[in-house]
Design a protein around this motif. Structure first.
Motif, PDB file in Angstrom:
ATOM      1  N   SER A 144       4.792 -35.706 -14.479  1.00 18.82           N
ATOM      2  CA  SER A 144       5.875 -34.766 -14.240  1.00 18.82           C
ATOM      3  C   SER A 144       5.426 -33.620 -13.329  1.00 18.82           C
ATOM      4  N   LEU A 145       4.257 -33.066 -13.628  1.00 20.95           N
ATOM      5  CA  LEU A 145       3.758 -31.948 -12.826  1.00 20.95           C
ATOM      6  C   LEU A 145       3.374 -32.392 -11.422  1.00 20.95           C
ATOM      7  N   ALA A 146       2.841 -33.598 -11.278  1.00 15.63           N
ATOM      8  CA  ALA A 146       2.480 -34.099  -9.955  1.00 15.63           C
ATOM      9  C   ALA A 146       3.713 -34.257  -9.072  1.00 15.63           C
ATOM     10  N   CYS A 147       4.802 -34.751  -9.646  1.00 15.26           N
ATOM     11  CA  CYS A 147       6.027 -34.930  -8.864  1.00 15.26           C
ATOM     12  C   CYS A 147       6.569 -33.590  -8.379  1.00 15.26           C
ATOM     13  N   GLY A 148       6.555 -32.581  -9.261  1.00 13.10           N
ATOM     14  CA  GLY A 148       6.992 -31.254  -8.848  1.00 13.10           C
ATOM     15  C   GLY A 148       6.084 -30.663  -7.782  1.00 13.10           C
ATOM     16  N   TYR A 149       4.779 -30.866  -7.943  1.00 13.45           N
ATOM     17  CA  TYR A 149       3.815 -30.364  -6.959  1.00 13.45           C
ATOM     18  C   TYR A 149       4.059 -30.984  -5.585  1.00 13.45           C
ATOM     19  N   LEU A 150       4.252 -32.297  -5.550  1.00 17.84           N
ATOM     20  CA  LEU A 150       4.501 -32.959  -4.270  1.00 17.84           C
ATOM     21  C   LEU A 150       5.774 -32.444  -3.614  1.00 17.84           C
ATOM     22  N   GLY A 151       6.763 -32.102  -4.438  1.00 15.08           N
ATOM     23  CA  GLY A 151       7.985 -31.535  -3.883  1.00 15.08           C
ATOM     24  C   GLY A 151       7.755 -30.184  -3.224  1.00 15.08           C
ATOM     25  N   ILE A 152       6.939 -29.337  -3.868  1.00 12.44           N
ATOM     26  CA  ILE A 152       6.667 -28.005  -3.309  1.00 12.44           C
ATOM     27  C   ILE A 152       5.890 -28.122  -2.005  1.00 12.44           C
ATOM     28  N   VAL A 153       4.778 -28.864  -2.026  1.00 11.03           N
ATOM     29  CA  VAL A 153       3.895 -28.883  -0.848  1.00 11.03           C
ATOM     30  C   VAL A 153       4.509 -29.666   0.312  1.00 11.03           C
ATOM     31  N   ARG A 193      12.300 -26.811  -4.446  1.00 16.16           N
ATOM     32  CA  ARG A 193      11.446 -27.897  -3.969  1.00 16.16           C
ATOM     33  C   ARG A 193      10.756 -28.620  -5.128  1.00 16.16           C
ATOM     34  N   PHE A 194      10.461 -27.900  -6.201  1.00 12.29           N
ATOM     35  CA  PHE A 194       9.927 -28.565  -7.397  1.00 12.29           C
ATOM     36  C   PHE A 194      10.946 -29.581  -7.907  1.00 12.29           C
ATOM     37  N   ILE A 195      12.217 -29.173  -7.966  1.00 14.28           N
ATOM     38  CA  ILE A 195      13.275 -30.098  -8.391  1.00 14.28           C
ATOM     39  C   ILE A 195      13.386 -31.254  -7.401  1.00 14.28           C
ATOM     40  N   GLY A 196      13.308 -30.941  -6.094  1.00  7.06           N
ATOM     41  CA  GLY A 196      13.372 -31.995  -5.076  1.00  7.06           C
ATOM     42  C   GLY A 196      12.270 -33.023  -5.254  1.00  7.06           C
ATOM     43  N   GLY A 197      11.075 -32.545  -5.598  1.00 10.18           N
ATOM     44  CA  GLY A 197       9.964 -33.455  -5.846  1.00 10.18           C
ATOM     45  C   GLY A 197      10.203 -34.321  -7.069  1.00 10.18           C
ATOM     46  N   MET A 198      10.795 -33.726  -8.106  1.00 10.79           N
ATOM     47  CA  MET A 198      11.116 -34.508  -9.297  1.00 10.79           C
ATOM     48  C   MET A 198      12.108 -35.619  -8.955  1.00 10.79           C
ATOM     49  N   GLN A 199      13.131 -35.277  -8.192  1.00 14.85           N
ATOM     50  CA  GLN A 199      14.121 -36.281  -7.833  1.00 14.85           C
ATOM     51  C   GLN A 199      13.515 -37.393  -6.969  1.00 14.85           C
ATOM     52  N   ARG A 200      12.646 -36.995  -6.052  1.00 16.34           N
ATOM     53  CA  ARG A 200      12.070 -37.974  -5.111  1.00 16.34           C
ATOM     54  C   ARG A 200      11.030 -38.880  -5.768  1.00 16.34           C
ATOM     55  N   TYR A 201      10.152 -38.316  -6.611  1.00 19.61           N
ATOM     56  CA  TYR A 201       8.983 -39.064  -7.067  1.00 19.61           C
ATOM     57  C   TYR A 201       9.039 -39.563  -8.516  1.00 19.61           C
ATOM     58  N   VAL A 202       9.834 -38.932  -9.376  1.00 20.02           N
ATOM     59  CA  VAL A 202       9.822 -39.328 -10.784  1.00 20.02           C
ATOM     60  C   VAL A 202      10.237 -40.791 -10.988  1.00 20.02           C
ATOM     61  N   ALA A 255       7.802 -29.676   0.826  1.00 25.98           N
ATOM     62  CA  ALA A 255       9.074 -28.997   1.121  1.00 25.98           C
ATOM     63  C   ALA A 255      10.269 -29.945   0.989  1.00 25.98           C
ATOM     64  N   ILE A 256      10.330 -30.645  -0.134  1.00 27.99           N
ATOM     65  CA  ILE A 256      11.428 -31.577  -0.380  1.00 27.99           C
ATOM     66  C   ILE A 256      12.581 -30.834  -1.051  1.00 27.99           C
ATOM     67  N   GLU A 257      13.734 -30.843  -0.418  1.00 26.64           N
ATOM     68  CA  GLU A 257      14.898 -30.137  -0.958  1.00 26.64           C
ATOM     69  C   GLU A 257      15.693 -31.062  -1.881  1.00 26.64           C
ATOM     70  N   PRO A 258      16.202 -30.535  -2.980  1.00 28.75           N
ATOM     71  CA  PRO A 258      17.021 -31.364  -3.883  1.00 28.75           C
ATOM     72  C   PRO A 258      18.433 -31.530  -3.356  1.00 28.75           C
TER      73      PRO A 258
END
Length: 491
Positions: A405-414, A328-337, A416-419
């Motif tokens: 970078s850390l915010a995007c990963g955080y948003l992915g975790i909370v 989900r951290f990776i999913g957040g990176m893909q979605r928000y970065v 539940a964004i799947e890569p």
């Protein structure tokens, strides 16, 4: 490659952080020797007074990064620094462009009606010597608070701390390890002339294609010795130093640790490297794309997240397999970065690096040990499982790049964004670019992402976007050599 995040970094506390623990009592007489010998940081102003006195420090530089990462602040006599002097800077200082201009108000960007003061609060854990000064001088990084003592939301160090507070609320602490690339170039006093590599000890200009060449590093032995000596005097830890692929392009890797501490180190390293280079009669530049036809300079960021109480890497399960949080951290990176890219690629020049065929990623793909992806998963033990963000350029403000970078990963975790599925193919040479292509496009994506108003603050988003629009307008006033070359006599 950074070592596994096996131990927690010491948290950085400042008066701008309301959760800061009370300052510890002064050590007993037989324990005082330790802090007096410390090259970096003390625990109280009383310790600072002793530390400055034993070094015969005459002046103290109180500095803080502006939105571009440029050191701003005041210098004062050491006695005045330890005398409870109140230090302030005007708020507009954090609302001008890299060229020093004050852009027009636009969107949600507004100036303070009275350009009121912001108070500098020294973080004594960053106190260190300034080794290149001829007179004994010290420096300390400061936070910024308003007249009521509240953290100023749009200043870089506070933006990063705001993101880290989100992790702390869930019992987590990010661990990061930046890698900073830069070029050495001959002195250039006329901006109309292209930059060229400097002359090395061989008497010749070093050429490109020298990746990991020890001979390439040895061309600048005296400079590198100065960098090591200056860094050691400031308590800055270099993990490794290598020659990169570009002509006179070097890379410094830092040891993993707490994000604020590592952002502070990048902030100080940039200053240190520039000073060391000028001492050798050349320039060091952190421009993302300083030389046409050469690779750009990146600031890759390795990231993991640990539990504060146990130190366990939450990217790995007990059996060593990747955890849901990892994906989900990776999913957040893909979605928000892509929407946060302007915090990692902040200038018009930054997007010249993010072009296909030049080794930089032009996508938001991820893969295992795949350097053509934006998000690479290095080979590691489960305890060191981490995500490398390869998009930030070395011109980025380290506090803002880490925060983004850390915010995007955080948003992915909370959330539940799947890569998507990892890729093992080359994905940066097809000509396809799945990121904003320029500064204005990146600013528009940044402002449109509602989630950023909470994680960074609405005030920061409006201020930063307004400044970046102003920088673009300044850039548009300059006629480039390309325009003179192809339009002068043909259109």
């Amino acid at each position: 490659m950074p070592p596994p995040p096996a131990k927690e970094a010491t948290p950085v506390g400042t008066a701008a952080n309301p959760k800061r623990d009370p300052a510890p009592a002064l050590p007993a007489a037989d324990e005082r020797r330790g802090f007096l010998d410390s090259r970096r940081g003390v625990r109280s102003m009383d310790e600072a007074a002793d530390w400055l006195r034993v070094r015969a420090i005459e002046d103290v530089e109180c500095i803080t990064p502006d939105l571009a990462g440029v050191p701003r602040g005041k210098m004062m006599p050491a006695k005045k620094f330890t005398g409870n002097t109140s230090l302030a800077l005007p708020s507009a200082l954090f609302m001008h462009t890299i060229s020093g201009e004050y852009p027009e108000e636009s969107g949600e960007f507004r100036y303070s009606p009275n350009d009121g003061d912001l108070k500098l609060v020294p973080d004594l854990s960053t106190l260190s010597a300034v080794p290149w000064e001829t007179d004994p001088t010290a420096q300390v990084i400061c936070d910024l608070v308003d007249t009521q003592g509240q953290a100023v939301a749009y200043t870089p160090r506070n933006v990063l701390k705001r993101v880290l507070a989100l992790y702390e609320e869930r019992g987590w602490r990010p661990i990061v390890a930046p890698e900073i690339e830069f070029y050495l170039v001959s002195k250039n006093v006329d901006p109309d002339y292209p930059l060229v590599p400097p002359i090395g000890r061989s008497g010749r200009q070093i050429q490109g294609g020298q990746a990991y060449s020890i001979g390439g590093v040895n061309e600048f032995d005296e400079l590198i010795d100065d960098i090591y000596h200056y860094s050691d005097a400031q308590g800055l830890e270099i993990d490794t130093l290598i020659h990169e692929d570009g002509a006179a392009q070097l890379e410094i890797n830092l040891r993993h640790g707490h994000p604020v501490e590592l952002a502070d180190q990048v902030f100080m390293f940039k200053r240190t490297i520039r000073e060391a280079a000028m001492g050798q009669g050349i320039y060091a530049t952190f421009m993302a794309k300083p030389i046409q036809g050469q690779p750009g300079s990146a600031m890759h960021i390795h990231q993991s997240v640990v539990e504060i109480d146990s130190g366990r890497n939450i990217f790995s399960q007990e059996d060593g397999s990747p955890s849901p949080e990892f994906y989900r951290f990776i999913g957040g990176m893909q979605r928000y970065v892509p929407a946060a890219l302007v915090m990692m690629a902040p200038y018009v020049n930054s997007y010249r690096r993010l072009t296909y065929g030049m080794s930089a990623p032009t996508n938001n793909a991820w893969g295992y040990d795949n350097r053509t992806t934006a998000f690479r998963i290095p080979t590691s033990d489960p305890s060191a499982r981490r995500v490398e963000n390869r998009l930030p350029s070395s011109d980025a403000n380290p506090y803002l790049a880490l925060a983004a970078s850390l915010a995007c990963g955080y948003l992915g975790i909370v959330n539940a964004i799947e890569p998507d599925q990892p890729t093992d193919r080359t994905v940066n040479e097809s000509g396809e670019i799945s990121l904003p292509r320029g500064l204005l496009e990146a600013v528009a994506a940044f402002e449109a992402e509602v989630a950023f108003h909470d994680v960074f603050s609405r005030e920061f988003v409006g201020t930063y976007a307004g400044i970046k629009r102003g920088e673009f307008e300044t850039f548009m006033q300059v006629i480039s050599p390309w325009e003179r070359e192809y339009l002068l006599l043909q259109v």
